[in-house]
Design an enzyme around this catalytic site. Structure first.
Site, short mmCIF file in Angstrom:
data_model
loop_
_atom_site.label_atom_id
_atom_site.label_comp_id
_atom_site.label_asym_id
_atom_site.label_seq_id
_atom_site.Cartn_x
_atom_site.Cartn_y
_atom_site.Cartn_z
N ARG A 128 173.13 2.59 73.86
CA ARG A 128 172.86 1.16 74.34
C ARG A 128 171.97 1.24 75.59
O ARG A 128 172.45 1.82 76.44
CB ARG A 128 174.05 0.35 74.54
CG ARG A 128 173.78 -1.06 75.19
CD ARG A 128 175.21 -1.29 75.57
NE ARG A 128 174.81 -2.76 76.33
CZ ARG A 128 175.64 -3.26 77.19
NH1 ARG A 128 176.76 -2.98 77.61
NH2 ARG A 128 175.19 -4.80 77.51
N HIS A 135 172.60 -9.20 76.20
CA HIS A 135 173.60 -9.27 75.00
C HIS A 135 172.76 -9.42 73.67
O HIS A 135 173.38 -10.16 72.68
CB HIS A 135 174.42 -10.54 75.18
CG HIS A 135 175.18 -10.63 76.10
ND1 HIS A 135 175.82 -11.90 76.99
CD2 HIS A 135 176.16 -9.74 76.87
CE1 HIS A 135 176.88 -11.35 77.90
NE2 HIS A 135 176.71 -10.34 77.62
N ARG A 154 179.93 -14.03 87.82
CA ARG A 154 178.40 -14.30 88.32
C ARG A 154 178.45 -15.84 88.28
O ARG A 154 178.81 -16.58 87.44
CB ARG A 154 177.64 -13.77 87.28
CG ARG A 154 177.30 -12.28 87.15
CD ARG A 154 176.68 -11.66 86.15
NE ARG A 154 177.61 -10.61 85.43
CZ ARG A 154 177.15 -10.31 84.26
NH1 ARG A 154 175.89 -10.47 83.43
NH2 ARG A 154 178.00 -9.49 83.49
#
Ligand code: ADP
Length: 398
Positions: free
Chosen positions: A90, A180, A241
């Site tokens: 990833r 994402h 966040r």
């Protein structure tokens, strides 16, 4: 065929070994505190576990531990690394250089490193993971990289540009990249499959609600807009966040509190969101429990986040001139029926009625809108590791 999936962070290394014959997980684990200590937690699918605290100054020592866990520990699942056909990594930021997954070579690693300026917390660690893996598995073993941003590369300039002086886009690549993407791709593919329609004929809104949260609009089979931006800070509020805030509020705080750009960034990334509002926790479960007990700011955090999600769904419905399916995923989306029911009720103008019985599920695939709803709302557990393994298999089969 067995494929090994690696997600290397700055101080952690998560992995899964996947059997591609039936797409089942053979083993998974995590190394944590790389650089400041070291612990490995490894679990085989039959329940056997291996855990060890051992010094991991770099990702290389962490990998040595992973190899030991896989091939020699009491929870070993293979006899030798030769049984692993390929490795998929990833990578968080692919910038404009990568719009799809690719096989690793030296040039690819250098590009991943060069994108470190856009993702300083992630890309350098991802690249370290790749290099450590080459050292552990040998240079002949095929490796691939799958980018969080790649799925969003189909956005048009009108969606990805910020209305700042154009020169900053040209000089520094300041634009929306999203994140994402692997998750949004997986759940949008899956919802099309569940609806029995080609993805290109559907307008889909996918909501990834975890510690990090993002919402993506998918039209004609591709991403046309997404809430995360230049970094994964943009969009709506998350665990720690802030999501989007008026930049003037930040310059004002910086002046009043004598904070540097880095301190402002840390505040927005680590001390804001549900944690900042509630003063209690970034964890959705804690907030739900506290709100039920009357904690006013926990309730406010939950209300704010849901309100912002509902606004994004409205905005993306408008941007696509309609919506056929909405998907909820990520730890919160998969496990919080109360939130899902409230969202359905607050977007009932779309012709959505919540199927409360179906919505009682946790961590399972379900259609949670009634059969006569005009828009299908689904819960679909995401599986980013499986996407990485599938992409890896496809690339080595070419
Ligand atoms: P990450 O973005 O780190 O991958 P996850 O997708 O695992 O995170 O999501 C983590 C979030 O999911 C946390 O806020 C956690 O509280 C929430 N979550 C997990 N299980 C539940 C649950 N049973 N009820 C409500 N929220 C849950």
């Amino acid at each position: 065929m067995k494929i090994f999936v690696v997600n290397a962070g700055s101080s952690s290394l998560k992995y899964q070994l996947i059997d591609m014959d039936d797409e089942s997980v053979i083993a998974k684990g995590i190394c944590e505190r790389i650089g400041t200590g070291g612990v490995i937690k490894h679990k085989a699918s039959d329940g056997r576990e291996y855990r060890a605290e051992t010094d991991m100054p770099t990702h290389s020592e962490a990998f040595a531990q992973v190899v030991y866990a896989l091939t020699q520990s009491e929870a070993k699942v293979i006899d030798s690394l030769d049984e692993i056909s390929a490795i998929g990594h990833r990578v968080v930021q692919g910038g404009t250089l990568f719009s799809e997954s690719v096989l690793v070579d030296e040039e690819v690693i250098r590009k991943v490193e060069s994108l470190g300026e856009l993702a300083p917390l992630h890309n350098p660690a991802n690249a370290l993971g790749i290099r450590a893996c080459i050292a552990a598995f040998g240079p002949e073993k095929p490796q691939t990289v799958v980018f969080d941003t790649a799925f969003h590369q189909t956005m048009e300039p009108k969606a990805y540009m910020y209305a700042l002086p154009y020169e900053y886009y040209e000089k520094y690549g300041i634009r929306r990249y999203g994140a994402h993407g692997t998750s949004h791709r997986f759940v949008s593919d899956r919802v099309a499959e569940l609806l029995g329609k080609p993805k290109k004929d559907l307008k889909i809104i996918t909501c990834h609600l975890g510690n990090g949260c993002s919402i993506t609009a998918i039209k004609d089979g591709v991403c046309c807009d997404t809430s995360m931006g230049f970094t994964p800070l943009d969009g709506f509020m998350m665990g720690t966040r802030s999501g989007a805030v008026d930049p003037s509020a930040l310059t004002y705080i910086a002046e009043k509190e004598h904070m540097s750009p880095q301190e402002i960034s840390d505040m927005c990334n680590k001390k804001s969101g549900a944690l900042g509002i509630s003063g209690l926790s970034n964890d959705n479960r804690d907030l739900v429990e506290a709100a039920e007990g009357g904690h006013v700011r926990a309730r406010l955090a939950l209300d704010m986040q849901r309100y912002q999600i509902v606004k994004y769904i409205g905005a993306y419905t408008a941007a696509m001139n309609g919506v056929d399916a909405i998907v909820l995923t990520g730890g919160i989306g998969e496990n919080n029926p109360e939130l899902r029911e409230k969202i359905c009720n607050e977007i009932s103008y779309l012709g959505i009625t919540c199927d409360t019985a179906a919505n009682h599920c946790r961590g399972k695939e379900a259609r949670i809108s009634t059969a006569d709803s005009k828009v299908a709302v689904y819960v679909i557990p995401t599986n980013e590791e499986l996407v990485i393994a599938r992409d890896t298999l496809a690339l080595i089969s070419k």
